[in-house]
Design an enzyme around this catalytic site. Structure first.
Site, PDB file in Angstrom:
ATOM      1  N   ASP A 132     -11.192   2.528   4.683  1.00  0.00           N
ATOM      2  CA  ASP A 132     -11.498   0.993   4.566  1.00  0.00           C
ATOM      3  C   ASP A 132     -13.176   0.600   4.487  1.00  0.00           C
ATOM      4  O   ASP A 132     -13.485  -0.220   4.141  1.00  0.00           O
ATOM      5  CB  ASP A 132     -11.252   0.283   5.730  1.00  0.00           C
ATOM      6  N   GLN A 155      -4.583  -1.715   9.913  1.00  0.00           N
ATOM      7  CA  GLN A 155      -4.667  -3.377   9.223  1.00  0.00           C
ATOM      8  C   GLN A 155      -5.218  -4.455  10.302  1.00  0.00           C
ATOM      9  O   GLN A 155      -4.840  -4.484  11.369  1.00  0.00           O
ATOM     10  CB  GLN A 155      -3.104  -3.570   8.912  1.00  0.00           C
ATOM     11  N   LYS A 198       0.895  -1.341  -0.016  1.00  0.00           N
ATOM     12  CA  LYS A 198       0.184  -0.049   0.092  1.00  0.00           C
ATOM     13  C   LYS A 198       0.759   1.129  -0.110  1.00  0.00           C
ATOM     14  O   LYS A 198       0.580   2.191  -0.794  1.00  0.00           O
ATOM     15  CB  LYS A 198      -0.890   0.007   1.160  1.00  0.00           C
TER      16      LYS A 198
HETATM   17  N1  GUN Z   1      -6.761  -7.173   6.387  1.00  0.00           N
HETATM   18  C1  GUN Z   1      -7.334  -7.944   5.204  1.00  0.00           C
HETATM   19  N2  GUN Z   1      -7.829  -7.218   4.266  1.00  0.00           N
HETATM   20  C2  GUN Z   1      -8.153  -5.882   4.863  1.00  0.00           C
HETATM   21  C3  GUN Z   1      -8.328  -4.793   4.365  1.00  0.00           C
HETATM   22  O1  GUN Z   1      -9.067  -4.555   3.430  1.00  0.00           O
HETATM   23  N3  GUN Z   1      -8.339  -3.404   5.256  1.00  0.00           N
HETATM   24  C4  GUN Z   1      -7.612  -3.770   6.646  1.00  0.00           C
HETATM   25  N4  GUN Z   1      -7.379  -2.703   7.339  1.00  0.00           N
HETATM   26  N5  GUN Z   1      -7.095  -4.823   6.925  1.00  0.00           N
HETATM   27  C5  GUN Z   1      -7.525  -6.115   6.105  1.00  0.00           C
END
Ligand code: GUN
Length: 292
Positions: A119, A96, A52
């Site tokens: 998110d 995350q 990211k």
């Molecule tokens: N863990 C797995 N997929 C995601 C996501 O799309 N966002 C976040 N914050 N954590 C994740």
């Protein structure tokens, strides 16, 4: 069989965003700034968050990685979330998942300010999504919708079977695909661990979205000819012959299922890259909203 090339489409989307960012810069505007909070050292999470941050650099976003130790208390994480909410330089951020077991995930996600929740996990945003209101759509289901749209996959009136009811993928994609609009208007069945006749359902499905995390779960005899397969599974399988000590695989027995499918996403290179692209899109949206 046609491959739904998420990597290619994600790169197109990132290029489109990069053009917009360049225009923002040319007009002397602030560029989008995404922050990611990572607690602990889970290998997969480190990979995702690293990816990211790299993507942000590539398209001209600013990014901040907040990496906290595994033993961080819930209170300290809530404090960090409050700081990010108050920090005017940050347009959007993610925490995350998964978080360490001693931290209540729900409590943390509730503390993220909805305007910075790129998110789309906060109940305010999830509720807006379910009510067809404009909001941040969770990146993975958003990425699936965008992939279907850009490949012009017919979904209207099609029977879509979603496997897995997670808050991040299964539940939201079942809502989105049943709504009005492009890549939607589908008849959706959401299946899960208590579903009794899964095979019967998948065998009749026009579209299958599998978000289970069990390698090779979906076999060729579970699907019909011409099915569209979206494989959201990303599992690391230990393999000493590989440089990293593992390989990545999806939920679908790809080699056997692909010949029966009209369209299928590969793993890796399918839904995964789309997730990152759509997170960036949400961050751009967050910046634009704050600008106006
Ligand atoms: N863990 C797995 N997929 C995601 C996501 O799309 N966002 C976040 N914050 N954590 C994740």
């Amino acid at each position: 069989m046609n491959l739904l090339d998420g990597k290619k489409i994600a790169n197109q989307i990132k290029d489109e965003i990069a053009v917009q960012v360049a225009e923002m810069k040319a007009h002397g505007e602030k560029v989008p700034h995404l922050a990611a909070v990572l607690v602990g050292n889970d290998g997969a999470s480190l990979t995702y968050v690293g990816s990211k941050v790299r993507s942000c650099k590539r398209i001209g976003f600013e990014s901040t990685l907040v990496h906290l130790p595994e033993e961080t208390s819930e209170e300290a994480l809530l404090q960090k979330v409050a700081e990010l909410n108050a920090n005017d330089a940050i347009d959007g951020y993610i925490v995350q998942l998964p978080l360490p077991k001693h931290i209540n995930e729900e409590k943390i996600l509730m503390a993220v300010h909805p305007d910075k929740d790129v998110d789309g996990f906060h109940p305010t945003n999830f509720g807006k999504m379910a009510l067809d209101m404009e909001t941040f759509i969770p990146a993975t289901p958003f990425g699936i919708m965008e992939l279907l749209r850009r490949y012009d996959i017919e979904t209207e009136g099609k029977h879509t079977v979603v496997i897995g009811r997670s808050h991040i993928v299964g539940r939201p994609i079942s809502i989105l695909m049943s709504q009005k609009g492009k890549a939607a208007n589908a008849t959706v069945t959401l299946t899960h661990s208590r579903t009794k006749n899964l095979e019967e359902l998948t065998q009749k499905a026009d579209i299958i979205v599998s978000a289970l995390g069990v390698p090779d779960f979906l076999k060729a005899d579970m699907v019909k000819e011409g099915v569209v397969i979206i494989d959201v599974g990303i599992t690391r399988v230990p393999d000493a012959t590989k440089e990293k000590g593992y390989y990545i695989t999806g939920d679908v027995d790809f080699d056997k299922v692909a010949p029966k499918a009209s369209h299928i996403t590969p793993v890796p290179g399918g839904v995964g890259p789309m997730t990152i692209a759509m997170l960036l899109k949400n961050t751009l949206l967050a910046r634009e909203r704050r600008q106006n």
